[in-house]
Design a protein around this motif. Sequence first.
Motif, mmCIF file in Angstrom:
data_model
loop_
_atom_site.group_PDB
_atom_site.id
_atom_site.type_symbol
_atom_site.label_atom_id
_atom_site.label_comp_id
_atom_site.label_asym_id
_atom_site.label_seq_id
_atom_site.Cartn_x
_atom_site.Cartn_y
_atom_site.Cartn_z
ATOM 1 N N GLY A 25 0.797 -1.220 0.000
ATOM 2 C CA GLY A 25 0.000 0.000 0.000
ATOM 3 C C GLY A 25 0.827 1.266 0.000
ATOM 4 N N LYS A 28 0.386 4.307 -4.448
ATOM 5 C CA LYS A 28 -1.028 4.527 -4.749
ATOM 6 C C LYS A 28 -1.156 5.439 -5.969
ATOM 7 C CE LYS A 28 -4.044 5.003 -1.400
ATOM 8 N NZ LYS A 28 -4.726 5.577 -0.211
ATOM 9 N N ARG A 31 -6.309 10.058 -7.227
ATOM 10 C CA ARG A 31 -7.677 9.659 -7.518
ATOM 11 C C ARG A 31 -8.203 10.263 -8.812
ATOM 12 N NH1 ARG A 31 -12.023 10.566 -2.833
ATOM 13 N NH2 ARG A 31 -11.551 12.748 -3.324
ATOM 14 N N ARG A 73 -5.949 6.711 -4.322
ATOM 15 C CA ARG A 73 -6.694 5.454 -4.237
ATOM 16 C C ARG A 73 -5.734 4.308 -4.548
ATOM 17 N NH1 ARG A 73 -7.697 3.814 -9.523
ATOM 18 N NH2 ARG A 73 -7.731 5.470 -11.094
ATOM 19 N N TYR A 74 -6.131 3.123 -4.134
ATOM 20 C CA TYR A 74 -5.302 1.940 -4.356
ATOM 21 C C TYR A 74 -5.464 1.447 -5.794
ATOM 22 C CZ TYR A 74 -4.745 1.707 0.713
ATOM 23 O OH TYR A 74 -4.433 1.995 2.025
ATOM 24 N N GLU A 80 -6.101 -2.807 0.715
ATOM 25 C CA GLU A 80 -6.159 -1.466 1.298
ATOM 26 C C GLU A 80 -5.558 -1.535 2.700
ATOM 27 O OE1 GLU A 80 -10.087 0.142 0.962
ATOM 28 O OE2 GLU A 80 -10.239 -0.338 -1.175
ATOM 29 N N THR A 81 -4.250 -1.374 2.758
ATOM 30 C CA THR A 81 -3.499 -1.627 3.990
ATOM 31 C C THR A 81 -3.542 -0.472 4.974
ATOM 32 O OG1 THR A 81 -1.454 -0.747 3.044
ATOM 33 C CG2 THR A 81 -1.918 -3.088 2.680
#
Length: 621
Positions: A25, A28, A31, A73-74, A80-81
């Motif tokens: 994570g 990333k 978004r 966002r991942y 999703e750590t």
Amino acid sequence: MTILQQSSKAQDRSLGHWYSLIQSGQLKLPRFQRMEAWDRGRVTGFLNTIIQNLPVGVTLLLEVGDKEKFVSRYIASAPETGARVTEHLLDGQQRLTAFWRAMHNNYEGETYFVYLSQFDRNDQGGRDADEVRVVFEGRWKHKDTWRPIWVDSPKSCLERGLIPVDLLCPGDQSVRVSAWVEEATAHLKPTKGAPDFEELFERLSAMRQSLRDAISNLRERVTHFNLPYLALPVSTDAKVALTVFVNMNTNSKPLSMFDLTVAMVEEEAGASLHDLQDKLEAAHPEITHYGDLASPLLQVGALLQGLMPNMSGINGMDKQQLVKDWPRVERAMVRASSFLVRQQIYDERRLPSNVVLPVLAASLDAIPEDGDALGRGEHLLRAYFWSAVFTSRYEGAAATRSFQDYKALLTLLRRTKFDPADYASVPVMDRRDYELPNFEQLTRVGWPKGSDRMARAILATTLYFGGWDFADGRPASYEALKTREYHHIFPDALLQEADIESNLALNCALITAKTNRTIGRKDPLDYLKDRVQWAGEDAVRARLKTHLLDYTTLAGATYADADGNPLMGNALAARLKPDFAAFLEQRAKLVALTAAHLASGEQPSYEALMAEAMQDKQVAA
């Protein structure tokens, strides 16, 4: 080291390292980037590049310090750590998403394999023994079971020379690999006590070792494959990073203004336009009938700030004001879609021009939702809409001209009183510059299934009075149009025999299709009857009228001799050409008359229109 020095020198990084960053994570995506977009062909192509150890282009990173510069966002399907983010992936999303998902084989519609020809029991020696490539098998669900079933069987896969690509996942996969190899070859294990047990067992052991070695070599190749990157340092300003991102982006689909504005809004106003748009579409799915809303939403926002509805205007918007105005933008878009439905325009395929949508929405924002002002305002916008789609106003410099029209509309709407005599102050409604087409022009307009503005405008007019289906009598609507198709009124085969162009907007009707599509050359009325199996004559007459079609005209269009044999050659052309020309003229005059009323803001009834058409015919005679 300066930003120029750091960001202009590519650095090496193995896929194994990329994998661990995604898994933890720490890596990333901003978004504002689009979601994954690659199809199976591009995924396969990239995986083959890895397997064949070919070079690839660099990715782009933004190093992250104590605070992320962009909302993130991942990567799709990554855990999703909640770990501290150390890098934002600015360019390379599609490649790394394809890699991550393939390493877990979690695509729903396909499963990916490495093909090793030496293990293919079905190969008859037609392939190179050293051939290695990535392939996929499409999947579908039937009664809660994924098909084809063999894809989930290690034995069946190996018999085809296929190794699941997720066995090549970086990290310690020795237990998984051994278990798969054992299961794939279990059926080859000889029975103890068999005369040739030792020979068969040695052969099986050698095969298993060969298979493990092949998988191990591929795993090494994947884990150590180099996917280089450029890095922007922590000190990079968000706007600079965004500019570099735009210039570096390697997606085959260019970034839209919406993509860029999303990033700027998130930076300056702390809101996600993606989230706002998703909530709007969930609450009002009817507005999605008119296509992707991303650009129209921003164009409405720009107009509300007095800016042009183009890239320059959108880029110059006050982003915080856009977020404050968002409830207005939403209401305006919902009202615009409702307005289009009242014009019998139900979806993107039937909308003659998408330029009008932002102007309609922004103008509706200035109109009260009830009272006399609502009636006056909608009368004006009706005239605007039909003038826009029936004239050439927006065929060049559309953004500039739509902005001029919007400002003129707004000026009228802010007055306490105005009437149709004032409409010419809106450029698109000034008939000295933008005349409506006459019926002769309409007879030459092509088929409306494409994006031609005038062809779609003609079709929209022929649906204005309800567009009842010839078969079931249902009026046109968003749902009803899903089952309809574009049909020739005078059959295509018939017109082609006489060497007459058939693909004309005036020769089109949207009707429900019959399964039988081999009706061929027939008289118009017989052709349509065979298509829809309609009811009695009175019902058919009524339904045809709602498409601006006359039953008597079609019933009289028959092409057989006295003995009932179909006319052919010159005899057919001699009768068909004047009939078809008369049909086109009759329908063109009705369309032109309807368009004239609509472009004046009026809502003509079918009966009044027919009476006026008859009077015009008598005067002409």
